[in-house]
Design a protein around this motif. Structure first.
Motif, PDB file in Angstrom:
ATOM      1  N   ALA A  24       0.832  -1.210   0.000  1.00 55.13           N
ATOM      2  CA  ALA A  24       0.000   0.000   0.000  1.00 55.13           C
ATOM      3  C   ALA A  24       0.864   1.257   0.000  1.00 55.13           C
ATOM      4  CB  ALA A  24      -0.940  -0.006   1.202  1.00 55.13           C
ATOM      5  N   ALA A  25       1.951   1.239   0.748  1.00 61.28           N
ATOM      6  CA  ALA A  25       2.850   2.399   0.783  1.00 61.28           C
ATOM      7  C   ALA A  25       3.514   2.598  -0.576  1.00 61.28           C
ATOM      8  CB  ALA A  25       3.898   2.216   1.876  1.00 61.28           C
ATOM      9  N   THR A  26       3.893   1.513  -1.224  1.00 59.60           N
ATOM     10  CA  THR A  26       4.485   1.599  -2.561  1.00 59.60           C
ATOM     11  C   THR A  26       3.471   2.169  -3.550  1.00 59.60           C
ATOM     12  OG1 THR A  26       5.970  -0.252  -2.101  1.00 59.60           O
ATOM     13  CG2 THR A  26       5.564   0.263  -4.419  1.00 59.60           C
ATOM     14  N   ALA A  27       2.231   1.686  -3.460  1.00 61.30           N
ATOM     15  CA  ALA A  27       1.174   2.177  -4.346  1.00 61.30           C
ATOM     16  C   ALA A  27       0.896   3.660  -4.110  1.00 61.30           C
ATOM     17  CB  ALA A  27      -0.103   1.360  -4.148  1.00 61.30           C
ATOM     18  N   ALA A  28       1.139   4.132  -2.879  1.00 60.43           N
ATOM     19  CA  ALA A  28       0.932   5.548  -2.550  1.00 60.43           C
ATOM     20  C   ALA A  28       2.125   6.413  -2.948  1.00 60.43           C
ATOM     21  CB  ALA A  28       0.650   5.698  -1.058  1.00 60.43           C
ATOM     22  N   GLY A  29       3.141   5.795  -3.564  1.00 63.55           N
ATOM     23  CA  GLY A  29       4.271   6.560  -4.066  1.00 63.55           C
ATOM     24  C   GLY A  29       5.498   6.599  -3.177  1.00 63.55           C
ATOM     25  N   HIS A  30       5.505   5.842  -2.091  1.00 60.52           N
ATOM     26  CA  HIS A  30       6.656   5.822  -1.187  1.00 60.52           C
ATOM     27  C   HIS A  30       7.681   4.795  -1.655  1.00 60.52           C
ATOM     28  CE1 HIS A  30       4.667   8.345   1.773  1.00 60.52           C
ATOM     29  NE2 HIS A  30       3.588   7.602   1.612  1.00 60.52           N
ATOM     30  N   GLU A  31       8.941   5.114  -1.438  1.00 60.49           N
ATOM     31  CA  GLU A  31       9.990   4.121  -1.660  1.00 60.49           C
ATOM     32  C   GLU A  31      10.067   3.268  -0.405  1.00 60.49           C
ATOM     33  OE1 GLU A  31      14.732   3.705  -2.707  1.00 60.49           O
ATOM     34  OE2 GLU A  31      13.810   5.693  -2.713  1.00 60.49           O
ATOM     35  N   SER A 169      -9.563 -16.069  14.425  1.00 59.13           N
ATOM     36  CA  SER A 169     -10.204 -14.943  13.738  1.00 59.13           C
ATOM     37  C   SER A 169     -10.703 -15.403  12.365  1.00 59.13           C
ATOM     38  CB  SER A 169      -9.237 -13.767  13.596  1.00 59.13           C
ATOM     39  OG  SER A 169      -8.102 -14.142  12.849  1.00 59.13           O
ATOM     40  N   THR A 170     -11.743 -14.752  11.908  1.00 56.29           N
ATOM     41  CA  THR A 170     -12.348 -15.119  10.627  1.00 56.29           C
ATOM     42  C   THR A 170     -11.581 -14.479   9.473  1.00 56.29           C
ATOM     43  OG1 THR A 170     -13.809 -13.212  10.613  1.00 56.29           O
ATOM     44  CG2 THR A 170     -14.634 -15.224  11.703  1.00 56.29           C
ATOM     45  N   PRO A 171     -11.714 -15.020   8.287  1.00 59.93           N
ATOM     46  CA  PRO A 171     -11.105 -14.372   7.122  1.00 59.93           C
ATOM     47  C   PRO A 171     -11.598 -12.936   6.943  1.00 59.93           C
ATOM     48  CG  PRO A 171     -11.770 -16.606   6.553  1.00 59.93           C
ATOM     49  CD  PRO A 171     -12.310 -16.322   7.931  1.00 59.93           C
ATOM     50  N   GLU A 172     -12.847 -12.678   7.268  1.00 52.55           N
ATOM     51  CA  GLU A 172     -13.396 -11.326   7.154  1.00 52.55           C
ATOM     52  C   GLU A 172     -12.698 -10.372   8.129  1.00 52.55           C
ATOM     53  OE1 GLU A 172     -15.940 -14.276   5.524  1.00 52.55           O
ATOM     54  OE2 GLU A 172     -15.419 -14.070   7.653  1.00 52.55           O
ATOM     55  N   ARG A 173     -12.483 -10.837   9.352  1.00 55.88           N
ATOM     56  CA  ARG A 173     -11.820  -9.996  10.351  1.00 55.88           C
ATOM     57  C   ARG A 173     -10.381  -9.701   9.925  1.00 55.88           C
ATOM     58  NH1 ARG A 173     -11.684  -5.848  12.416  1.00 55.88           N
ATOM     59  NH2 ARG A 173     -10.678  -5.551  14.379  1.00 55.88           N
ATOM     60  N   ARG A 174      -9.698 -10.719   9.414  1.00 54.17           N
ATOM     61  CA  ARG A 174      -8.318 -10.532   8.954  1.00 54.17           C
ATOM     62  C   ARG A 174      -8.273  -9.562   7.773  1.00 54.17           C
ATOM     63  NH1 ARG A 174      -4.524 -15.653   9.989  1.00 54.17           N
ATOM     64  NH2 ARG A 174      -5.352 -16.219  12.026  1.00 54.17           N
ATOM     65  N   SER A 175      -9.256  -9.640   6.907  1.00 53.90           N
ATOM     66  CA  SER A 175      -9.332  -8.695   5.776  1.00 53.90           C
ATOM     67  C   SER A 175      -9.482  -7.268   6.287  1.00 53.90           C
ATOM     68  CB  SER A 175     -10.496  -9.054   4.855  1.00 53.90           C
ATOM     69  OG  SER A 175     -10.223 -10.254   4.180  1.00 53.90           O
ATOM     70  N   LYS A 176     -10.257  -7.077   7.340  1.00 52.07           N
ATOM     71  CA  LYS A 176     -10.422  -5.738   7.918  1.00 52.07           C
ATOM     72  C   LYS A 176      -9.108  -5.220   8.498  1.00 52.07           C
ATOM     73  CE  LYS A 176     -15.346  -6.035   8.878  1.00 52.07           C
ATOM     74  NZ  LYS A 176     -16.395  -6.154   9.896  1.00 52.07           N
ATOM     75  N   TRP A 177      -8.376  -6.096   9.180  1.00 54.15           N
ATOM     76  CA  TRP A 177      -7.072  -5.672   9.734  1.00 54.15           C
ATOM     77  C   TRP A 177      -6.099  -5.323   8.615  1.00 54.15           C
ATOM     78  CZ3 TRP A 177      -7.369 -10.424  13.340  1.00 54.15           C
ATOM     79  CH2 TRP A 177      -8.025 -10.091  14.524  1.00 54.15           C
ATOM     80  N   LEU A 178      -6.102  -6.122   7.544  1.00 53.34           N
ATOM     81  CA  LEU A 178      -5.223  -5.824   6.408  1.00 53.34           C
ATOM     82  C   LEU A 178      -5.590  -4.479   5.787  1.00 53.34           C
ATOM     83  CD1 LEU A 178      -5.025  -9.378   4.799  1.00 53.34           C
ATOM     84  CD2 LEU A 178      -3.133  -8.130   5.885  1.00 53.34           C
ATOM     85  N   ALA A 179      -6.901  -4.213   5.680  1.00 53.88           N
ATOM     86  CA  ALA A 179      -7.352  -2.931   5.142  1.00 53.88           C
ATOM     87  C   ALA A 179      -6.924  -1.777   6.047  1.00 53.88           C
ATOM     88  CB  ALA A 179      -8.867  -2.937   4.959  1.00 53.88           C
ATOM     89  N   GLN A 180      -6.983  -1.978   7.369  1.00 60.55           N
ATOM     90  CA  GLN A 180      -6.539  -0.933   8.296  1.00 60.55           C
ATOM     91  C   GLN A 180      -5.043  -0.673   8.158  1.00 60.55           C
ATOM     92  OE1 GLN A 180      -8.250  -2.901  11.837  1.00 60.55           O
ATOM     93  NE2 GLN A 180      -9.237  -0.944  12.298  1.00 60.55           N
ATOM     94  N   ALA A 181      -4.255  -1.725   7.958  1.00 59.46           N
ATOM     95  CA  ALA A 181      -2.815  -1.545   7.756  1.00 59.46           C
ATOM     96  C   ALA A 181      -2.558  -0.767   6.476  1.00 59.46           C
ATOM     97  CB  ALA A 181      -2.117  -2.907   7.706  1.00 59.46           C
ATOM     98  N   CYS A 182      -3.304  -1.076   5.417  1.00 54.90           N
ATOM     99  CA  CYS A 182      -3.153  -0.361   4.158  1.00 54.90           C
ATOM    100  C   CYS A 182      -3.561   1.103   4.298  1.00 54.90           C
ATOM    101  CB  CYS A 182      -3.975  -1.044   3.059  1.00 54.90           C
ATOM    102  SG  CYS A 182      -3.323  -2.671   2.592  1.00 54.90           S
ATOM    103  N   GLU A 183      -4.595   1.341   5.074  1.00 55.35           N
ATOM    104  CA  GLU A 183      -5.042   2.732   5.312  1.00 55.35           C
ATOM    105  C   GLU A 183      -3.963   3.516   6.059  1.00 55.35           C
ATOM    106  OE1 GLU A 183      -8.366   4.987   8.004  1.00 55.35           O
ATOM    107  OE2 GLU A 183      -8.954   3.069   7.100  1.00 55.35           O
ATOM    108  N   LEU A 184      -3.344   2.896   7.057  1.00 56.55           N
ATOM    109  CA  LEU A 184      -2.242   3.548   7.783  1.00 56.55           C
ATOM    110  C   LEU A 184      -1.101   3.900   6.834  1.00 56.55           C
ATOM    111  CD1 LEU A 184      -1.519   1.675  11.156  1.00 56.55           C
ATOM    112  CD2 LEU A 184      -2.101   4.068  10.845  1.00 56.55           C
ATOM    113  N   ALA A 185      -0.791   2.983   5.944  1.00 59.61           N
ATOM    114  CA  ALA A 185       0.306   3.207   4.991  1.00 59.61           C
ATOM    115  C   ALA A 185       0.010   4.379   4.071  1.00 59.61           C
ATOM    116  CB  ALA A 185       0.553   1.947   4.166  1.00 59.61           C
ATOM    117  N   GLY A 186      -1.251   4.600   3.775  1.00 58.64           N
ATOM    118  CA  GLY A 186      -1.632   5.704   2.892  1.00 58.64           C
ATOM    119  C   GLY A 186      -1.656   7.051   3.573  1.00 58.64           C
ATOM    120  N   ARG A 187      -1.544   7.072   4.913  1.00 57.18           N
ATOM    121  CA  ARG A 187      -1.622   8.322   5.667  1.00 57.18           C
ATOM    122  C   ARG A 187      -0.278   8.859   6.114  1.00 57.18           C
ATOM    123  NH1 ARG A 187      -5.350   7.670  10.514  1.00 57.18           N
ATOM    124  NH2 ARG A 187      -5.518   5.471  10.099  1.00 57.18           N
ATOM    125  N   ILE A 188       0.781   8.407   5.563  1.00 60.25           N
ATOM    126  CA  ILE A 188       2.116   8.857   6.004  1.00 60.25           C
ATOM    127  C   ILE A 188       2.431  10.199   5.368  1.00 60.25           C
ATOM    128  CG2 ILE A 188       4.535   8.264   6.175  1.00 60.25           C
ATOM    129  CD1 ILE A 188       3.659   5.382   5.610  1.00 60.25           C
TER     130      ILE A 188
END
Length: 188
Positions: A24-31, A169-188
């Motif tokens: 996600a950070a790479t996609a947001a333009g970070h090295e 944890s369910t696959p849905e819950r893990r997907s939410k955590w992954l999405a939260q990590a990606c959101e954090l990466a986009g806010r740097i």
């Protein structure tokens, strides 16, 4: 930015969090550089404390170069027995040395912080509910990384994503955590 995956195996949800954050950070333009501690060759024991200089292995020299290069650090790690895993502790003991991460000065109560100008995110997995980890245990694995390691060396701000309980944890819950990590990466 440097993403440090501090899991004992590549087959963990924490490693997946680190990979998703990095993508996600790479996609947001970070090295982005990824450092997987389980693939490094080093002795995790600081045998003589700070009394004797213990030569750094090539992988640890590279890690210090990457930390110096990075303006943002990400640590993905599990909570084991309320603390960070031994692999991460040994890594920190060996690289966060006087003259690199901090510097004592005669007559000063607190050392100079040599890693200022950097921020950090902690991606933390656990099998305890995060609310209970904070309330009952007072989050020692977070305090250790945030206050007594990173902020002690000048890394601030430090933000945390707690994921738990991962066990069952369910696959849905893990997907939410992954999405939260990606959101954090986009806010740097």
């Amino acid at each position: 930015m440097l993403v440090i995956a501090a899991h004992a195996s590549q087959e963990t949800f924490g490693s997946a969090l680190a990979a998703a954050y990095a993508a996600a950070a790479t996609a947001a333009g970070h090295e982005v550089r990824l450092l997987e501690l389980d693939r490094l060759a080093f002795d995790p024991i600081l045998h003589h404390g700070y009394k004797v200089v213990q030569e750094l292995e090539p992988d640890l020299k590279t890690a210090q170069e990457l930390i110096t290069w990075a303006d943002h650090l990400v640590f993905a790690y599990p909570v084991w027995w309320g603390s960070i895993p031994a692999l991460l502790k040994g890594f920190l003991d060996r690289i966060m040395l006087p003259g690199f991460a901090f510097k004592y000065r005669k007559g000063k109560a607190f050392p100079d912080k040599l890693l200022t100008g950097r921020s950090a995110h902690l991606l933390v997995t656990m099998d305890t509910p995060p609310w209970y980890f904070r309330l009952a245990y007072r989050a020692p694995a977070i305090h250790q990384m945030k206050k007594t390691t990173l902020e002690f060396c000048g890394v601030t701000p430090v933000k945390t994503l707690l994921c738990g309980p991962v066990l069952d944890s369910t696959p849905e819950r893990r997907s939410k955590w992954l999405a939260q990590a990606c959101e954090l990466a986009g806010r740097i």
